[in-house]
Design a protein around this motif. Structure first.
Motif, PDB file in Angstrom:
ATOM      1  N   LEU A  48       1.095  -0.937   0.093  1.00 13.51           N
ATOM      2  CA  LEU A  48      -0.202  -0.113   0.401  1.00 13.51           C
ATOM      3  C   LEU A  48       1.100   1.122  -0.053  1.00 13.51           C
ATOM      4  O   LEU A  48       1.970   1.221   1.098  1.00 13.51           O
ATOM      5  CB  LEU A  48      -0.708   0.001   1.096  1.00 13.51           C
ATOM      6  N   ASP A  49       0.627   2.278  -1.083  1.00 14.50           N
ATOM      7  CA  ASP A  49       1.703   3.643  -1.246  1.00 14.50           C
ATOM      8  C   ASP A  49       0.771   4.239  -1.423  1.00 14.50           C
ATOM      9  O   ASP A  49      -0.115   4.417  -2.195  1.00 14.50           O
ATOM     10  CB  ASP A  49       3.222   3.163  -2.611  1.00 14.50           C
ATOM     11  N   LEU A  50       0.427   5.201  -0.218  1.00 14.84           N
ATOM     12  CA  LEU A  50       0.465   6.431  -0.184  1.00 14.84           C
ATOM     13  C   LEU A  50       1.040   7.591  -0.172  1.00 14.84           C
ATOM     14  O   LEU A  50       2.085   7.757   0.260  1.00 14.84           O
ATOM     15  CB  LEU A  50      -0.551   6.510   0.989  1.00 14.84           C
ATOM     16  N   ARG A  51       0.451   8.954  -0.842  1.00 10.82           N
ATOM     17  CA  ARG A  51       2.049   9.936  -0.725  1.00 10.82           C
ATOM     18  C   ARG A  51       1.078  11.358  -1.034  1.00 10.82           C
ATOM     19  O   ARG A  51      -0.090  11.366  -1.664  1.00 10.82           O
ATOM     20  CB  ARG A  51       2.052  10.219  -2.230  1.00 10.82           C
ATOM     21  N   VAL A  91       3.212   5.416   3.824  1.00  9.26           N
ATOM     22  CA  VAL A  91       3.513   6.863   3.331  1.00  9.26           C
ATOM     23  C   VAL A  91       4.071   8.034   3.512  1.00  9.26           C
ATOM     24  O   VAL A  91       4.939   8.191   5.031  1.00  9.26           O
ATOM     25  CB  VAL A  91       1.887   7.558   4.645  1.00  9.26           C
ATOM     26  N   MET A  92       3.909   9.036   2.761  1.00 14.20           N
ATOM     27  CA  MET A  92       5.064   9.574   2.443  1.00 14.20           C
ATOM     28  C   MET A  92       4.254  11.459   2.177  1.00 14.20           C
ATOM     29  O   MET A  92       3.630  11.058   1.970  1.00 14.20           O
ATOM     30  CB  MET A  92       5.509   9.242   0.681  1.00 14.20           C
ATOM     31  N   ASN A  93       4.503  11.536   3.029  1.00 15.32           N
ATOM     32  CA  ASN A  93       4.309  13.311   3.402  1.00 15.32           C
ATOM     33  C   ASN A  93       5.379  14.512   2.659  1.00 15.32           C
ATOM     34  O   ASN A  93       6.441  14.561   2.603  1.00 15.32           O
ATOM     35  CB  ASN A  93       4.602  12.996   4.617  1.00 15.32           C
ATOM     36  N   THR A  94       4.899  14.720   1.554  1.00 21.39           N
ATOM     37  CA  THR A  94       5.709  15.592   0.981  1.00 21.39           C
ATOM     38  C   THR A  94       5.153  16.692   0.829  1.00 21.39           C
ATOM     39  O   THR A  94       5.423  17.896   0.371  1.00 21.39           O
ATOM     40  CB  THR A  94       5.137  14.965  -1.062  1.00 21.39           C
ATOM     41  N   LEU A  95       4.345  17.209   1.978  1.00 19.66           N
ATOM     42  CA  LEU A  95       3.449  18.531   2.459  1.00 19.66           C
ATOM     43  C   LEU A  95       4.444  19.096   3.298  1.00 19.66           C
ATOM     44  O   LEU A  95       5.211  18.495   3.888  1.00 19.66           O
ATOM     45  CB  LEU A  95       1.727  18.533   2.644  1.00 19.66           C
ATOM     46  N   ASN A  96       4.388  20.605   3.926  1.00 19.29           N
ATOM     47  CA  ASN A  96       5.073  21.090   4.092  1.00 19.29           C
ATOM     48  C   ASN A  96       4.574  21.165   6.355  1.00 19.29           C
ATOM     49  O   ASN A  96       4.825  22.749   6.869  1.00 19.29           O
ATOM     50  CB  ASN A  96       5.629  22.460   4.062  1.00 19.29           C
ATOM     51  N   GLU A  97       3.336  20.396   6.500  1.00 18.10           N
ATOM     52  CA  GLU A  97       3.289  19.841   7.645  1.00 18.10           C
ATOM     53  C   GLU A  97       3.217  18.532   8.407  1.00 18.10           C
ATOM     54  O   GLU A  97       2.863  17.926   6.871  1.00 18.10           O
ATOM     55  CB  GLU A  97       1.783  20.786   8.374  1.00 18.10           C
ATOM     56  N   TRP A 126       6.098   7.163   6.310  1.00 13.86           N
ATOM     57  CA  TRP A 126       5.592   5.362   8.165  1.00 13.86           C
ATOM     58  C   TRP A 126       5.783   4.431   6.721  1.00 13.86           C
ATOM     59  O   TRP A 126       4.780   4.836   5.811  1.00 13.86           O
ATOM     60  CB  TRP A 126       4.049   6.593   7.909  1.00 13.86           C
ATOM     61  N   THR A 127       6.261   3.613   7.411  1.00  9.09           N
ATOM     62  CA  THR A 127       6.522   2.829   6.718  1.00  9.09           C
ATOM     63  C   THR A 127       6.244   1.256   8.003  1.00  9.09           C
ATOM     64  O   THR A 127       6.753   0.392   8.432  1.00  9.09           O
ATOM     65  CB  THR A 127       8.013   1.598   6.298  1.00  9.09           C
TER      66      THR A 127
END
Ligand code: C2O
Ligand code: CU
Ligand code: CU
Length: 463
Positions: A48-51, A91-97, A126-127
């Motif tokens: 499951l890959d979420l960005r 789950v990758m966070n490309t936001l700035n918060e 997060w993995t």
């Protein structure tokens, strides 16, 4: 409340996806064809890959709005997971918060739950390896960042999660995603003069919860759902921040309600109107075999347009009869409880201006564990609402409702639930089967997101 610039930051780099679909024209209804969120099937890949990303979205004909989403500019894919499996999640966070990814309704350990302590910092991934083992159900996921849940969910950090055992065809339930099995993310939103989505809660909005004036479905306004001339399954999530929906068809056609938050109901129910509080899910079968069109609204007394349906003779009709009794596993936990707790959802106004929220007189404190639950224990909780009916939610369990305002639960609340709208007082019972330690406790809170962020929340460990 000042909107932070997390949305503004990454906008330049991402163009809004434009989906061209054949518009629907049918007697009385007209609009672009409703599309489903993309399906992310994890069942063979086990991945499951979420960005989380920022983007822009066009709602209806208005100006582009700055939004956030998972893998797209607004909302996220519908995640399809085997209900008895382990999923390698990223789950990758490309936001700035900071964000989190909370699996609402999943019975998973605290460290995998994605609650407020599991912040994913900007640029981080997060993995967790998440094991699901609970009955088939329509769950959802959303960010749960400390004090930022309302704004982040409003701007789009949410999606559906279907837990499936792959046996719906045997049950006689529709299962063709987007054809006879529709996923509907229902949200009320406010829009500015130029059509851009607005979130600027006033003190009054913080007090009562932020209510929008128009409904969007799967991030689309005024769309028309094309359906086959047969029985259609509607999985509906109320992903509004605060609005409780009262769903009905204008022609009063029955909805065959067969599942709620945590899975199949012990006995299906035919209703013409159904209340859906924030974060609740229902699954219904609706008969479109007569053809033509239908209109779903909220609150027949003061109708709010939700979604139009138009039958499309080119779509395959697979299911024409209601299924027999479904295999609901809903054991009675009454009498097994070892602990009873009283939880009062408090709200008031301090100095006549700002709202103050808490539970049992105390606002949420990120560094305070409110109580400990013994692993495997059954507990009975008595929930009391003050001022407004509050939709009460608990992490890490599905619960049963024992009573509502001193009476037996309403028929639609007799299955597994993880959210319950508590008008005055309700009793729930649950067995706590997964561990949550101090580093990642479970939360319990009001699911009016402005109330949650405002402090109508607590946290507990299980161990
Ligand atoms: Cu839907 Cu604590 O969350
Ligand atoms: Cu939750
Ligand atoms: Cu509340």
């Amino acid at each position: 409340m000042k909107r932070r610039d997390f949305i503004a930051s990454a906008v330049a780099s991402l163009a809004a996806p434009v989906i061209f679909t054949r518009p629907v024209h049918a007697a009385g209804v007209q609009g672009p064809r409703l599309t489903m969120p993309p399906l992310l099937d994890t069942r063979t890949s086990g991945r499951l890959d979420l960005r989380a990303m920022a983007g822009t979205t066009s709602f209806g004909r208005g100006r582009l709005s700055r939004t956030v989403g998972f893998n797209q500019s607004y909302l996220g894919p519908t995640i399809l997971v085997d209900n008895d499996s382990t999923v390698a999640t990223r789950v990758m966070n490309t936001l700035n918060e900071d964000i989190t990814a909370h699996w609402h309704g999943a019975i998973v350990p605290g460290i995998h739950d994605g609650g407020g302590h599991l912040a994913i910092r900007p640029g981080d991934t997060w993995t967790p390896e998440i094991t699901f083992d609970q009955p088939p159900a329509t769950l959802w996921y959303h960010s749960h960042a400390h004090r930022r849940t309302a704004a982040q969910v409003y701007h789009g950090l949410a999606g559906l999660l279907h837990l499936s055992d792959g046996r719906d065809d045997q049950r006689g339930l529709p299962s063709a995603y987007g054809i006879d099995d529709l996923s509907l993310v229902l949200q009320d939103r406010r829009f500015g003069h130029q059509g851009q989505m607005v979130y600027q809660p006033s003190n009054n909005d913080l007090m009562n919860g932020f209510i929008g004036s128009r409904m969007i479905v799967n991030g689309q306004m005024g769309a028309v759902a094309a359906v086959p001339k047969g029985l259609v399954r509607l999985r509906m999530l109320n992903a509004s921040n605060a609005r409780t929906l009262n769903l009905a068809f204008t022609d009063n056609r029955p909805m065959h309600l067969f599942a709620t938050d945590g899975g199949f109901l012990p006995a299906a129910l035919d209703v013409t109107q159904i209340r859906l509080a924030p974060a609740e899910r229902i699954e219904v079968l609706v008969d479109f075999s007569a053809g033509g069109t239908a209109r779903l609204i909220s609150d027949p007394a003061t109708p709010l347009h939700v979604l139009d349906f138009a039958t499309d003779a080119s779509l395959p009709v697979r299911i024409t009869a209601l299924p027999g009794a479904l295999d609901a596993e809903v054991p009675d936990l009454l009498g097994r409880e070892t602990v009873t707790r009283d939880l009062t959802l408090d709200m008031g106004q301090l100095g006549g201006m700002a709202a103050s929220f808490g539970i049992n007189g105390r606002p949420y404190d990120h560094n305070r564990i409110d109580f400990h639950v013994k692993l495997g224990a059954v507990e009975r909780w008595i929930i009391r609402s003050t001022v407004l009916p509050h939709p009460f939610h608990v992490h890490g369990v599905q619960f049963r409702v024992l009573s509502e305002n001193g009476r037996p639960p309403q028929a639609h609340n007799t299955g597994w639930k993880d959210v319950l709208l508590v008008p005055n007082e309700a009793e729930i019972i649950a067995r706590f089967t997964k561990v949550a330690d101090e580093s990642a406790p479970y939360m319990f809170h009001c699911h009016i997101l402005e109330h949650e962020d405002g402090g109508m929340m607590g946290q507990f460990t299980v161990g």
